[in-house]
Scaffold this active site. Structure first.
Site, PDB file in Angstrom:
ATOM      1  N   ARG A  16      -0.960  -9.508  -7.417  1.00 38.04           N
ATOM      2  CA  ARG A  16      -1.340  -8.821  -6.279  1.00 38.04           C
ATOM      3  C   ARG A  16      -1.964  -7.496  -6.781  1.00 38.04           C
ATOM      4  NH1 ARG A  16       1.464  -7.891  -0.699  1.00 38.04           N
ATOM      5  NH2 ARG A  16      -0.136  -7.605   0.143  1.00 38.04           N
ATOM      6  N   GLN A  65       4.164  -6.934   9.750  1.00 38.43           N
ATOM      7  CA  GLN A  65       5.422  -6.502   8.966  1.00 38.43           C
ATOM      8  C   GLN A  65       6.238  -5.521   9.964  1.00 38.43           C
ATOM      9  OE1 GLN A  65       2.437  -6.582   7.956  1.00 38.43           O
ATOM     10  NE2 GLN A  65       2.369  -6.909   5.633  1.00 38.43           N
ATOM     11  N   ASP A  71       1.472   2.301  -1.652  1.00 29.83           N
ATOM     12  CA  ASP A  71       1.311   1.191  -2.494  1.00 29.83           C
ATOM     13  C   ASP A  71       0.923   1.591  -3.858  1.00 29.83           C
ATOM     14  OD1 ASP A  71       1.655  -1.766  -1.287  1.00 29.83           O
ATOM     15  OD2 ASP A  71       1.101  -0.330   0.205  1.00 29.83           O
ATOM     16  N   ARG A  83       7.282  -8.998  -0.388  1.00 25.61           N
ATOM     17  CA  ARG A  83       6.172  -8.413  -0.387  1.00 25.61           C
ATOM     18  C   ARG A  83       6.733  -6.942  -0.366  1.00 25.61           C
ATOM     19  NH1 ARG A  83       8.165  -5.803   3.450  1.00 25.61           N
ATOM     20  NH2 ARG A  83       6.392  -4.641   3.620  1.00 25.61           N
ATOM     21  N   GLY A  84       5.770  -5.960  -0.293  1.00 21.73           N
ATOM     22  CA  GLY A  84       6.436  -4.569  -0.358  1.00 21.73           C
ATOM     23  C   GLY A  84       6.163  -4.190  -1.757  1.00 21.73           C
ATOM     24  N   ALA A  85       5.623  -3.009  -1.971  1.00 23.24           N
ATOM     25  CA  ALA A  85       5.101  -2.728  -3.562  1.00 23.24           C
ATOM     26  C   ALA A  85       6.353  -2.827  -4.543  1.00 23.24           C
ATOM     27  CB  ALA A  85       4.337  -1.588  -3.690  1.00 23.24           C
ATOM     28  N   ASN A  87      -2.039   2.501   1.375  1.00 25.73           N
ATOM     29  CA  ASN A  87      -0.926   2.081   2.158  1.00 25.73           C
ATOM     30  C   ASN A  87      -1.512   0.733   3.048  1.00 25.73           C
ATOM     31  OD1 ASN A  87       1.901   1.536   2.466  1.00 25.73           O
ATOM     32  ND2 ASN A  87       1.594   2.477   4.646  1.00 25.73           N
ATOM     33  N   LYS A  88      -0.678  -0.063   3.793  1.00 29.17           N
ATOM     34  CA  LYS A  88      -1.070  -0.961   4.471  1.00 29.17           C
ATOM     35  C   LYS A  88      -2.202  -0.446   5.535  1.00 29.17           C
ATOM     36  CE  LYS A  88       0.247  -4.301   4.514  1.00 29.17           C
ATOM     37  NZ  LYS A  88      -0.622  -5.280   3.643  1.00 29.17           N
TER      38      LYS A  88
HETATM   39  O1  MRU Z   1       1.049  -6.328   2.318  1.00 27.25           O
HETATM   40  P1  MRU Z   1       2.678  -5.724   1.851  1.00 27.25           P
HETATM   41  O2  MRU Z   1       3.362  -6.252   3.293  1.00 27.25           O
HETATM   42  O3  MRU Z   1       3.044  -5.929   0.709  1.00 27.25           O
HETATM   43  O4  MRU Z   1       2.127  -4.121   2.234  1.00 27.25           O
HETATM   44  C1  MRU Z   1       3.337  -3.442   2.151  1.00 27.25           C
HETATM   45  C2  MRU Z   1       3.093  -1.970   2.256  1.00 27.25           C
HETATM   46  O5  MRU Z   1       2.094  -1.423   2.738  1.00 27.25           O
HETATM   47  C3  MRU Z   1       4.374  -0.848   2.329  1.00 27.25           C
HETATM   48  O6  MRU Z   1       3.905   0.119   3.123  1.00 27.25           O
HETATM   49  C4  MRU Z   1       4.156  -0.364   0.840  1.00 27.25           C
HETATM   50  O7  MRU Z   1       4.142  -1.419   0.023  1.00 27.25           O
HETATM   51  C5  MRU Z   1       5.393   0.416   0.773  1.00 27.25           C
HETATM   52  S1  MRU Z   1       6.998  -0.653   0.631  1.00 27.25           S
HETATM   53  C6  MRU Z   1       8.292   0.713   0.081  1.00 27.25           C
END
Ligand code: MRU
Length: 353
Positions: free
Chosen positions: A92, A199, A240, A49-51, A250-251
């Protein structure tokens, strides 16, 4: 190129290796993926996970799938590959990097009209590796620019995980923290646990402790009180998807932090590569927000905590309007208000050397 020893994804021969982030920090398990479906499942279930990391996984999934396409001619190959890429893009919805990376891999086909099917399969594989390597260089550049806004001895707050585990390596927001810490070991990082997927308490805490960066964990709802008590000097988060006007997804919970930061006079920075910017979106209202399984809220580590039958809503991301953002730290510099013009210029700038 630096390495944080916490690589989320890499090629091993013809397999895509994925460090299963659902089990971190207490279990280190690597998934060996040899099919597109295995990588798509790893993306959907957040083993990765993470964009940016999801983008890299998408590019590698496309290469895995391309290799298995049976096609007597390029035309047939392109038709099948196009369908495959569509399936991967849909894994996603919110992160812009997945679409950006799969588009970049598909462009290889368009840019090489005279190449035969085996040649295209090889070029696609190479492009997926290049996207990984470029991401690491990009994060290092973000780190260099971002370190400039971190005051000496800063008490930094970060949210979710925007570290090596969320990218190819090094991280965006955590890349800035790594770069700042390299110059100033007296800084301190507070990370929010980031319910419901944790996370922050699982992944960011793990990265910070592995690198011996002074840190502490808080519940998400403690952030406002720390800011009001003047115990936080700067907030830095990842992103994201960023719209053309700077509105940032973002999250879930990031918007709350941004409002609290403004109310308490704390600078609020977003660190993200240009591949996270969606120039086709005029503002944040068009950003698709992923809705995840309500069980992530009603259950904790698989155990029911809410009353049986309780309903839950579980948006995975929110949008922070640009007025709450002090600056957007990219690999070509820090973008400040007015964001529309700054983002346009940043997208036109040449990539970092
Ligand atoms: O649901 P996730 O864990 O994929 O969400 C991740 C985030 O919101 C991060 O802050 C974002 O993707 C940036 S990662 C460099």
């Amino acid at each position: 190129m630096s390495s944080s020893r916490l690589r989320p994804i890499w090629w091993d021969g013809d397999a895509v290796m994925i460090l299963d982030q659902r089990l971190l920090p207490h279990k280190n398990k690597v998934l060996r993926c040899t099919t597109v479906d295995e990588v798509i499942r790893a993306i959907k279930t957040m083993a990765i996970r993470g964009a940016p990391a999801v983008g890299i996984a998408g590019a590698m999934a496309a290469a895995l799938g391309a290799r298995r396409i049976a096609a007597a001619d390029v035309r047939t190959f392109v038709r099948k590959f196009s369908r495959l890429c569509e399936r991967i893009r849909a894994a996603r919805p919110t992160g812009n990097n997945l679409r950006w990376a799969v588009d970049a891999v598909f462009a290889v086909v368009v840019e090489n009209p005279g190449v035969d099917v085996p040649g295209l399969q090889h070029l696609i594989r190479e492009k997926s590796q290049a996207i990984l390597e470029e991401d690491i260089r990009t994060n290092e550049a973000i780190g260099r620019y971002g370190a400039e806004v971190i005051p000496k001895g800063a008490r930094i707050l970060t949210y979710c995980n925007a570290g090596a585990l969320a990218t190819g390596d090094y991280g965006t927001a955590l890349g800035v923290i790594r770069a700042a810490f390299a110059a100033d070991p007296s800084l301190h990082v507070t990370c929010c646990e980031t319910r419901p997927f944790l996370q922050g308490s699982r992944l960011t805490a793990y990265e910070l402790m592995t690198e011996k960066i002074p840190c502490a964990l808080i519940t998400d709802n403690a952030a406002g009180s720390l800011m009001r008590r003047k115990e936080i000097d700067v907030v830095i988060v990842g992103a994201d998807r960023i719209a053309a006007n700077g509105d940032t997804a973002n999250k879930i919970g990031t918007y709350t932090l941004a409002v609290l930061a403004q109310a308490n006079g704390v600078p609020f920075y977003v660190a993200a590569p240009r591949s996270t910017i969606d120039p086709l979106l005029p503002n944040g209202s068009g950003i698709p927000i992923e809705e995840r399984d309500p069980k992530e809220v009603t259950h904790f580590y698989g155990r029911l905590v809410a009353p049986r039958g309780m309903k839950a809503t579980n948006p995975a991301f929110d949008v922070t309007p640009n007025r709450y953002i002090t600056g957007i730290i990219t690999e070509v510099g820090i973008i400040r208000k007015p964001f529309m013009r700054g983002i346009r210029r940043a997208l036109e700038a040449p990539p970092p050397a």
